[in-house]
Every structure is written in structure tokens, then in C-alpha cells.
Motif scaffolding. Structure first.
Motif, PDB file in Angstrom:
ATOM      1  N   THR A 263      -2.723  46.720   4.284  1.00  0.00           N
ATOM      2  CA  THR A 263      -3.751  45.674   4.208  1.00  0.00           C
ATOM      3  C   THR A 263      -4.442  45.474   5.564  1.00  0.00           C
ATOM      4  O   THR A 263      -5.500  44.868   5.636  1.00  0.00           O
ATOM      5  CB  THR A 263      -3.132  44.324   3.766  1.00  0.00           C
ATOM      6  OG1 THR A 263      -2.204  43.909   4.778  1.00  0.00           O
ATOM      7  CG2 THR A 263      -2.405  44.448   2.436  1.00  0.00           C
ATOM      8  N   GLN A 264      -3.816  45.981   6.650  1.00  0.00           N
ATOM      9  CA  GLN A 264      -4.348  45.730   8.003  1.00  0.00           C
ATOM     10  C   GLN A 264      -4.993  46.965   8.639  1.00  0.00           C
ATOM     11  O   GLN A 264      -5.868  46.856   9.493  1.00  0.00           O
ATOM     12  CB  GLN A 264      -3.201  45.296   8.937  1.00  0.00           C
ATOM     13  CG  GLN A 264      -2.362  44.155   8.420  1.00  0.00           C
ATOM     14  CD  GLN A 264      -1.064  43.965   9.226  1.00  0.00           C
ATOM     15  OE1 GLN A 264      -0.846  44.606  10.243  1.00  0.00           O
ATOM     16  NE2 GLN A 264      -0.201  43.076   8.752  1.00  0.00           N
ATOM     17  N   GLU A 287       4.641  52.793  -6.384  1.00  0.00           N
ATOM     18  CA  GLU A 287       4.094  51.510  -5.877  1.00  0.00           C
ATOM     19  C   GLU A 287       3.366  51.710  -4.555  1.00  0.00           C
ATOM     20  O   GLU A 287       2.376  51.031  -4.263  1.00  0.00           O
ATOM     21  CB  GLU A 287       5.197  50.442  -5.770  1.00  0.00           C
ATOM     22  CG  GLU A 287       6.380  50.837  -4.962  1.00  0.00           C
ATOM     23  CD  GLU A 287       7.544  49.851  -5.058  1.00  0.00           C
ATOM     24  OE1 GLU A 287       7.326  48.652  -4.783  1.00  0.00           O
ATOM     25  OE2 GLU A 287       8.660  50.297  -5.371  1.00  0.00           O
ATOM     26  N   VAL A 288       3.832  52.666  -3.738  1.00  0.00           N
ATOM     27  CA  VAL A 288       3.154  52.903  -2.465  1.00  0.00           C
ATOM     28  C   VAL A 288       1.772  53.517  -2.698  1.00  0.00           C
ATOM     29  O   VAL A 288       0.783  53.091  -2.093  1.00  0.00           O
ATOM     30  CB  VAL A 288       4.017  53.807  -1.543  1.00  0.00           C
ATOM     31  CG1 VAL A 288       3.242  54.183  -0.289  1.00  0.00           C
ATOM     32  CG2 VAL A 288       5.300  53.076  -1.134  1.00  0.00           C
ATOM     33  N   THR A 289       1.683  54.484  -3.612  1.00  0.00           N
ATOM     34  CA  THR A 289       0.366  55.095  -3.863  1.00  0.00           C
ATOM     35  C   THR A 289      -0.589  54.070  -4.497  1.00  0.00           C
ATOM     36  O   THR A 289      -1.779  54.053  -4.170  1.00  0.00           O
ATOM     37  CB  THR A 289       0.467  56.374  -4.733  1.00  0.00           C
ATOM     38  OG1 THR A 289       1.240  56.082  -5.879  1.00  0.00           O
ATOM     39  CG2 THR A 289       1.117  57.509  -3.980  1.00  0.00           C
ATOM     40  N   ALA A 290      -0.065  53.194  -5.340  1.00  0.00           N
ATOM     41  CA  ALA A 290      -0.922  52.132  -5.908  1.00  0.00           C
ATOM     42  C   ALA A 290      -1.456  51.240  -4.781  1.00  0.00           C
ATOM     43  O   ALA A 290      -2.634  50.854  -4.774  1.00  0.00           O
ATOM     44  CB  ALA A 290      -0.124  51.298  -6.908  1.00  0.00           C
ATOM     45  N   ASN A 295      -5.966  49.299  -1.487  1.00  0.00           N
ATOM     46  CA  ASN A 295      -6.496  48.940  -0.168  1.00  0.00           C
ATOM     47  C   ASN A 295      -7.604  49.887   0.299  1.00  0.00           C
ATOM     48  O   ASN A 295      -7.949  49.918   1.476  1.00  0.00           O
ATOM     49  CB  ASN A 295      -5.356  48.887   0.850  1.00  0.00           C
ATOM     50  CG  ASN A 295      -4.498  47.643   0.667  1.00  0.00           C
ATOM     51  OD1 ASN A 295      -4.927  46.533   0.984  1.00  0.00           O
ATOM     52  ND2 ASN A 295      -3.303  47.812   0.114  1.00  0.00           N
ATOM     53  N   GLY A 296      -8.148  50.650  -0.652  1.00  0.00           N
ATOM     54  CA  GLY A 296      -9.339  51.447  -0.337  1.00  0.00           C
ATOM     55  C   GLY A 296      -9.057  52.784   0.340  1.00  0.00           C
ATOM     56  O   GLY A 296      -9.886  53.272   1.110  1.00  0.00           O
ATOM     57  N   LEU A 313      -4.058  60.016   4.507  1.00  0.00           N
ATOM     58  CA  LEU A 313      -5.056  59.225   3.782  1.00  0.00           C
ATOM     59  C   LEU A 313      -6.331  59.098   4.592  1.00  0.00           C
ATOM     60  O   LEU A 313      -6.305  59.202   5.818  1.00  0.00           O
ATOM     61  CB  LEU A 313      -4.502  57.819   3.518  1.00  0.00           C
ATOM     62  CG  LEU A 313      -3.113  57.820   2.872  1.00  0.00           C
ATOM     63  CD1 LEU A 313      -2.231  56.789   3.512  1.00  0.00           C
ATOM     64  CD2 LEU A 313      -3.205  57.603   1.395  1.00  0.00           C
ATOM     65  N   LYS A 314      -7.421  58.872   3.887  1.00  0.00           N
ATOM     66  CA  LYS A 314      -8.643  58.468   4.578  1.00  0.00           C
ATOM     67  C   LYS A 314      -9.262  57.332   3.780  1.00  0.00           C
ATOM     68  O   LYS A 314      -8.920  57.126   2.614  1.00  0.00           O
ATOM     69  CB  LYS A 314      -9.595  59.641   4.739  1.00  0.00           C
ATOM     70  CG  LYS A 314     -10.094  60.226   3.432  1.00  0.00           C
ATOM     71  CD  LYS A 314     -11.085  61.357   3.697  1.00  0.00           C
ATOM     72  CE  LYS A 314     -11.671  61.811   2.360  1.00  0.00           C
ATOM     73  NZ  LYS A 314     -12.522  62.974   2.473  1.00  0.00           N
TER      74      LYS A 314
END
Length: 316
Positions: A263-264, A287-290, A295-296, A313-314
Motif C-alpha cells: 500500500t506504500q 492472497e499476496v498476488t491479489a 494496489n495497482g 512487479l511494475k
């Protein structure tokens, strides 16, 4: 044949965590983050009640009756290639965070006594195509054209032997370019930051909640001739002390903390930056991939080693 088995088992290290019975479930979940392959829990709290249901109390062995029923013991086993002290520091940090009183012993030794013994298992290790991790006490090694990362992990997480650290190092090798700027959340021994600098990063910022890790990371940077102009270490919780934007953000921690950090992290990423996350066990993958998607973030790659996952990730 029996003999060989005994020798192999002997090399695994047992960590025992004693906690109050009411904290056993939560402490057990924390212990399971350290080893994805199972733990063994001793819980005698309901011994009398359970036995009375099926038999007379006299049938309970005297030694069991003498067990402390207000406490439970969680046993986890660390394989020979890993540094048990990484697991201890991880456990201590998470148990403290959850305010669980605990006592940890390693292979029936106090942690301090163990500290020097595990060194026999930790040898120079080539990682990926470009790095060699060298424990500082090993004089006899051949770098063979690789960049040498000198490290004394002490009690901080990060020798390079743990599957999640190794995966993160291999991933950084693909993404660090000359001049990259790196943010390393939960930096532990500083291994990922120092590797990034050896791979050509301009500078790295490490953050850890544990003062011992901060001290160890600074010392390890000095052993590799990186001063504060190249490597800054902050003591803090996730991003609370961080400012600026980075080309690469790496967080090798655990699923729950990564989901909180998701989220940060966006505000610390330059355009085109990558976010590398490790320390996630397969059981937590969905749950982590969700959380990434919510969070975009878009998943560029997923790699796996021994039940541990690392994602790149990007921003979507």
C-alpha cells in the motif's frame, strides 16, 4: 543404511521456541513462515482433561504430569545449508512485534554458543552469473571472475544460503543497471543492498526495524568498501523513514508485511521502476498476488525455490 540417515539428520539444526500456551497458535503461524515444510508443537495444556475423557488419570506417565502446562514448545528444523541464526533473528523480530514472550534455544545450546558453530556450514557460494558470497572467515576461495561480496551475517537475516535470499540475489542481477538506485526494505545483513552496489548500482538505502540488523548491515558495507555516500541504513518500520524515489525496490520479508508495504511502495518508485518481493511461501501466494493487483501492480515474473517465491512487479 541406518547409519547414513543418522548422519544426515544430525546436520539439521533444531530451534525450540517456548511460549505461553495461549500464544501457541500465533507463534506457530510465525514459525511456519520460517520453514514452509512443517513444524512440531508440544502442547500439554489440555493433557489432564483429554486423558480423563478416555482413561483414568493414573495412566498418565509421571514425566508427562511434570511438564509445565502453562507453556508450549514449537520445534522447527533448519537444513544444513541455511544459517539457523537467520531463522532466530526472524522469529525474535516477529514474536516481539506480536508482543509474545518467548525463549529460543538452538540445538539445545544458547544462541550465543551456537553463533560460532554454524560457521562450519557456510562456505563461499557462487550465485547467479556474477556474484560470489564469501564469509569473511574463509580465506581459501577462487572468485573465478565473479564480484566478491564479503559478509559476516552475525545474528541478522541474510547469508545468501536461504532460498529466498538466493532468489532475490539472482533477480537483482537481472535488473540492476549501472547507476540504478535501490531501496531495500527489511535489509537484514545488508546482503541485497551490497550485492546491488557490486552489480553497478549508484547507491542503496537499507531499512530494518531491528537495531542489530542496522549495525550489521553498516559493518558489512564497510567490509565491501562502501561508505555512507553509497549505502545508507535506516532503522524504521517499512517506509516510515524513507524519502525519495528509486529505480528498484526490494522487500525480502514475509507475506503479511509485504501486503502492508504494497500500500506504500508506489510512492517510492520512479517511472519504470521494478518492485522485487521475496520471503513469500507458496501457501500465501493467492492472497499476496491479489494484494499486488489491488494496489495497482502487474506481475512481470514469478520464480520459486524450495517452496519460496519471489515476484517482480511494475506499476500497472
Amino acid at each position: 543404511m541406518g547409519m547414513t540417515n543418522e548422519v544426515v539428520q544430525d546436520k539439521w539444526t533444531e530451534i525450540a521456541i517456548t511460549v505461553n500456551t495461549e500464544a501457541l497458535d500465533l507463534a506457530g503461524s510465525i514459525a511456519n513462515m520460517v520453514v514452509p515444510y512443517g513444524i512440531y508443537i508440544e502442547d500439554y495444556s489440555a493433557l489432564i482433561e483429554e486423558t480423563m475423557e478416555i482413561a483414568h488419570i493414573d495412566l498418565i506417565e509421571e514425566s508427562l504430569l511434570q511438564k509445565d502446562r502453562s507453556k508450549g514448545i514449537i520445534h522447527i528444523y533448519i537444513n544444513p545449508e541455511e544459517n539457523p541464526l537467520e531463522a532466530v533473528s526472524f522469529l525474535k523480530e516477529r514474536l516481539d512485534e506480536c508482543k509474545i514472550e518467548h525463549e529460543i534455544t538452538v540445538a539445545d545450546c544458547k544462541v550465543e554458543d551456537w553463533q560460532n558453530n554454524w560457521k562450519q556450514y557456510f562456505h563461499p557460494m557462487p550465485i547467479g552469473d556474477k556474484l560470489l558470497i564469501r564469509p569473511v572467515w574463509e580465506e581459501d576461495y577462487n572468485a573465478d571472475g565473479r564480484k566478491v561480496l564479503n559478509i559476516e551475517p552475525g545474528l541478522a537475516f541474510g547469508t545468501g544460503a536461504h532460498p529466498t535470499t538466493r532468489l532475490c540475489l539472482e533477480t537483482l542481477e537481472k535488473y540492476v543497471k549501472d547507476g540504478s538506485t535501490v531501496l531495500d526494505i527489511g535489509c537484514g545483513s545488508g546482503i541485497l543492498s551490497i550485492a546491488s552496489l557490486l552489480l553497478g548500482a549508484k547507491n542503496a538505502t537499507g531499512v530494518d526495524i531491528d537495531s542489530l540488523a542496522v549495525k550489521t548491515a553498516k559493518e558489512n558495507a564497510e567490509k565491501n568498501n562502501f561508505d555512507e555516500s553509497r549505502f545508507t541504513v535506516l532503522q524504521g518500520d517499512l517506509s516510515d523513514r524513507v524519502s525519495g524515489k528509486f529505480d528498484i525496490v526490494v522487500a525480502n520479508i514475509v507475506a503479511d508485511i509485504i501486503m502492508k508495504f504494497n500500500t506504500q511502495v508506489g510512492e517510492f518508485m520512479n517511472d519504470g521502476a521494478v518492485y522485487i518481493t521475496g520471503g513469500i511461501i507458496e501457501a500465501r501466494e493467492d492472497e499476496v498476488t491479489a494484494s499486488f493487483i489491488n494496489n495497482g501492480f502487474e506481475i512481470i515474473s514469478r520464480s520459486e525455490n524450495n517452496g519460496w517465491l519471489v515476484f517482480v512487479l511494475k506499476k500497472s
